[in-house]
Design a protein around this motif. Structure first.
Motif, PDB file in Angstrom:
ATOM      1  N   ALA A  61       3.629 -25.290-126.868  1.00 28.61           N
ATOM      2  CA  ALA A  61       2.601 -26.318-127.009  1.00 28.61           C
ATOM      3  C   ALA A  61       1.555 -25.906-128.035  1.00 28.61           C
ATOM      4  CB  ALA A  61       1.945 -26.598-125.660  1.00 28.61           C
ATOM      5  N   VAL A  62       1.161 -24.645-128.017  1.00 28.25           N
ATOM      6  CA  VAL A  62       0.185 -24.156-128.997  1.00 28.25           C
ATOM      7  C   VAL A  62       0.777 -24.171-130.400  1.00 28.25           C
ATOM      8  CG1 VAL A  62      -1.105 -22.115-129.734  1.00 28.25           C
ATOM      9  CG2 VAL A  62      -1.133 -22.807-127.343  1.00 28.25           C
ATOM     10  N   ALA A  63       2.017 -23.736-130.543  1.00 28.03           N
ATOM     11  CA  ALA A  63       2.662 -23.733-131.858  1.00 28.03           C
ATOM     12  C   ALA A  63       2.815 -25.151-132.393  1.00 28.03           C
ATOM     13  CB  ALA A  63       4.025 -23.049-131.770  1.00 28.03           C
ATOM     14  N   LEU A  64       3.196 -26.075-131.542  1.00 30.90           N
ATOM     15  CA  LEU A  64       3.336 -27.460-131.954  1.00 30.90           C
ATOM     16  C   LEU A  64       1.992 -28.062-132.337  1.00 30.90           C
ATOM     17  CD1 LEU A  64       5.440 -29.676-132.274  1.00 30.90           C
ATOM     18  CD2 LEU A  64       4.931 -30.367-129.940  1.00 30.90           C
ATOM     19  N   THR A  65       0.957 -27.733-131.603  1.00 33.50           N
ATOM     20  CA  THR A  65      -0.376 -28.220-131.931  1.00 33.50           C
ATOM     21  C   THR A  65      -0.828 -27.710-133.291  1.00 33.50           C
ATOM     22  OG1 THR A  65      -0.950 -28.306-129.591  1.00 33.50           O
ATOM     23  CG2 THR A  65      -2.769 -28.290-131.152  1.00 33.50           C
TER      24      THR A  65
ATOM     25  N   LEU B 237       1.108 -26.710-135.819  1.00 36.05           N
ATOM     26  CA  LEU B 237       1.916 -27.318-136.870  1.00 36.05           C
ATOM     27  C   LEU B 237       1.534 -28.778-137.121  1.00 36.05           C
ATOM     28  CD1 LEU B 237       5.420 -25.819-136.080  1.00 36.05           C
ATOM     29  CD2 LEU B 237       3.934 -25.264-138.005  1.00 36.05           C
ATOM     30  N   LEU B 238       1.304 -29.524-136.064  1.00 31.85           N
ATOM     31  CA  LEU B 238       0.907 -30.914-136.242  1.00 31.85           C
ATOM     32  C   LEU B 238      -0.488 -31.030-136.844  1.00 31.85           C
ATOM     33  CD1 LEU B 238       2.334 -32.509-132.987  1.00 31.85           C
ATOM     34  CD2 LEU B 238       3.119 -32.904-135.321  1.00 31.85           C
ATOM     35  N   SER B 239      -1.370 -30.113-136.514  1.00 38.31           N
ATOM     36  CA  SER B 239      -2.713 -30.125-137.101  1.00 38.31           C
ATOM     37  C   SER B 239      -2.673 -29.826-138.595  1.00 38.31           C
ATOM     38  CB  SER B 239      -3.611 -29.113-136.398  1.00 38.31           C
ATOM     39  OG  SER B 239      -3.754 -29.432-135.048  1.00 38.31           O
ATOM     40  N   VAL B 240      -1.872 -28.856-138.977  1.00 34.08           N
ATOM     41  CA  VAL B 240      -1.739 -28.529-140.402  1.00 34.08           C
ATOM     42  C   VAL B 240      -1.142 -29.713-141.160  1.00 34.08           C
ATOM     43  CG1 VAL B 240      -0.494 -27.051-142.033  1.00 34.08           C
ATOM     44  CG2 VAL B 240      -1.647 -26.047-140.069  1.00 34.08           C
TER      45      VAL B 240
ATOM     46  N   ALA C 144      -1.926 -34.231-144.909  1.00 34.41           N
ATOM     47  CA  ALA C 144      -1.827 -35.667-145.172  1.00 34.41           C
ATOM     48  C   ALA C 144      -3.193 -36.259-145.493  1.00 34.41           C
ATOM     49  CB  ALA C 144      -1.207 -36.378-143.974  1.00 34.41           C
ATOM     50  N   LEU C 145      -4.224 -35.821-144.788  1.00 32.58           N
ATOM     51  CA  LEU C 145      -5.578 -36.295-145.094  1.00 32.58           C
ATOM     52  C   LEU C 145      -6.028 -35.854-146.483  1.00 32.58           C
ATOM     53  CD1 LEU C 145      -7.400 -35.804-141.686  1.00 32.58           C
ATOM     54  CD2 LEU C 145      -6.908 -37.956-142.847  1.00 32.58           C
ATOM     55  N   ALA C 146      -5.649 -34.651-146.868  1.00 34.37           N
ATOM     56  CA  ALA C 146      -5.984 -34.183-148.214  1.00 34.37           C
ATOM     57  C   ALA C 146      -5.283 -35.033-149.266  1.00 34.37           C
ATOM     58  CB  ALA C 146      -5.597 -32.716-148.370  1.00 34.37           C
ATOM     59  N   ARG C 147      -4.029 -35.412-149.020  1.00 39.34           N
ATOM     60  CA  ARG C 147      -3.308 -36.254-149.984  1.00 39.34           C
ATOM     61  C   ARG C 147      -3.908 -37.656-150.033  1.00 39.34           C
ATOM     62  NH1 ARG C 147      -1.751 -35.830-154.496  1.00 39.34           N
ATOM     63  NH2 ARG C 147      -0.948 -33.834-153.855  1.00 39.34           N
ATOM     64  N   ILE C 148      -4.378 -38.159-148.889  1.00 41.28           N
ATOM     65  CA  ILE C 148      -5.045 -39.466-148.891  1.00 41.28           C
ATOM     66  C   ILE C 148      -6.320 -39.402-149.714  1.00 41.28           C
ATOM     67  CG2 ILE C 148      -6.292 -41.121-147.432  1.00 41.28           C
ATOM     68  CD1 ILE C 148      -4.197 -40.612-145.277  1.00 41.28           C
TER      69      ILE C 148
ATOM     70  N   ALA D 220       1.075 -40.918-147.785  1.00 38.91           N
ATOM     71  CA  ALA D 220       0.327 -39.961-146.973  1.00 38.91           C
ATOM     72  C   ALA D 220      -0.161 -40.602-145.673  1.00 38.91           C
ATOM     73  CB  ALA D 220      -0.852 -39.412-147.768  1.00 38.91           C
ATOM     74  N   ALA D 221      -0.561 -41.857-145.732  1.00 37.19           N
ATOM     75  CA  ALA D 221      -0.981 -42.545-144.512  1.00 37.19           C
ATOM     76  C   ALA D 221       0.206 -42.730-143.567  1.00 37.19           C
ATOM     77  CB  ALA D 221      -1.602 -43.894-144.849  1.00 37.19           C
ATOM     78  N   ASP D 222       1.381 -43.012-144.122  1.00 36.46           N
ATOM     79  CA  ASP D 222       2.579 -43.122-143.293  1.00 36.46           C
ATOM     80  C   ASP D 222       2.928 -41.770-142.666  1.00 36.46           C
ATOM     81  OD1 ASP D 222       4.562 -44.720-142.210  1.00 36.46           O
ATOM     82  OD2 ASP D 222       5.995 -44.188-143.778  1.00 36.46           O
ATOM     83  N   LEU D 223       2.758 -40.702-143.422  1.00 35.99           N
ATOM     84  CA  LEU D 223       2.991 -39.356-142.881  1.00 35.99           C
ATOM     85  C   LEU D 223       1.994 -39.030-141.775  1.00 35.99           C
ATOM     86  CD1 LEU D 223       4.400 -36.573-143.014  1.00 35.99           C
ATOM     87  CD2 LEU D 223       2.679 -35.945-144.701  1.00 35.99           C
ATOM     88  N   LEU D 224       0.754 -39.428-141.956  1.00 33.95           N
ATOM     89  CA  LEU D 224      -0.260 -39.194-140.927  1.00 33.95           C
ATOM     90  C   LEU D 224       0.078 -39.960-139.654  1.00 33.95           C
ATOM     91  CD1 LEU D 224      -2.948 -37.794-140.292  1.00 33.95           C
ATOM     92  CD2 LEU D 224      -4.090 -39.840-141.153  1.00 33.95           C
ATOM     93  N   LEU D 225       0.559 -41.183-139.807  1.00 30.83           N
ATOM     94  CA  LEU D 225       0.957 -41.950-138.635  1.00 30.83           C
ATOM     95  C   LEU D 225       2.171 -41.326-137.955  1.00 30.83           C
ATOM     96  CD1 LEU D 225       0.312 -44.490-136.987  1.00 30.83           C
ATOM     97  CD2 LEU D 225       2.032 -45.639-138.349  1.00 30.83           C
ATOM     98  N   ALA D 226       3.127 -40.827-138.728  1.00 28.93           N
ATOM     99  CA  ALA D 226       4.288 -40.157-138.143  1.00 28.93           C
ATOM    100  C   ALA D 226       3.865 -38.884-137.411  1.00 28.93           C
ATOM    101  CB  ALA D 226       5.308 -39.833-139.229  1.00 28.93           C
ATOM    102  N   THR D 227       2.875 -38.185-137.932  1.00 24.84           N
ATOM    103  CA  THR D 227       2.346 -37.001-137.257  1.00 24.84           C
ATOM    104  C   THR D 227       1.690 -37.382-135.938  1.00 24.84           C
ATOM    105  OG1 THR D 227       1.970 -35.969-139.399  1.00 24.84           O
ATOM    106  CG2 THR D 227       0.818 -35.022-137.528  1.00 24.84           C
ATOM    107  N   MET D 228       0.952 -38.487-135.946  1.00 24.12           N
ATOM    108  CA  MET D 228       0.337 -38.956-134.705  1.00 24.12           C
ATOM    109  C   MET D 228       1.393 -39.350-133.686  1.00 24.12           C
ATOM    110  SD  MET D 228      -2.968 -41.111-136.148  1.00 24.12           S
ATOM    111  CE  MET D 228      -2.513 -42.458-135.159  1.00 24.12           C
TER     112      MET D 228
END
Length: 88
Positions: A6-10, A12-15, A20-24, A36-44
């Motif tokens: 769970a910590v590792a997944l958190t 990785l998803l945070s990074v 994605a926010l930096a690319r936006i 990038a917005a589509d990638l951010l939504l897929a991450t969510m």
């Protein structure tokens, strides 16, 4: 073991979300920002799905469906808008 995953997944998803926010923010074109917005939504979606899997409940399935439909419709509409702008 599950806590470690769970910590590792958190992390990785945070990074992924931060990149994605930096690319936006820095994206040179509108299409870069749309991807990038589509990638951010897929991450969510991945984060919500991982939370549902870790806590072993399926009540978030409608949320996942709505978010995925929102992402699809938003991406298609923004790409259609961008194609119209470039065609002029």
């Amino acid at each position: 073991m599950i806590a470690f995953l769970a910590v590792a997944l958190t992390v990785l998803l945070s990074v992924t979300a931060l990149l994605a926010l930096a690319r936006i923010y820095l994206g040179p074109s509108l299409l870069d920002r749309v991807v990038a917005a589509d990638l951010l939504l897929a991450t969510m979606l991945g984060a919500v799905g991982a939370e549902a899997a870790v806590n072993r409940h399926a009540t978030t399935l409608p949320v996942l469906v709505v978010l995925s439909l929102l992402g699809f419709v938003g991406s298609v509409s923004l790409v259609r808008f961008a194609v119209r702008e470039e065609a002029r």
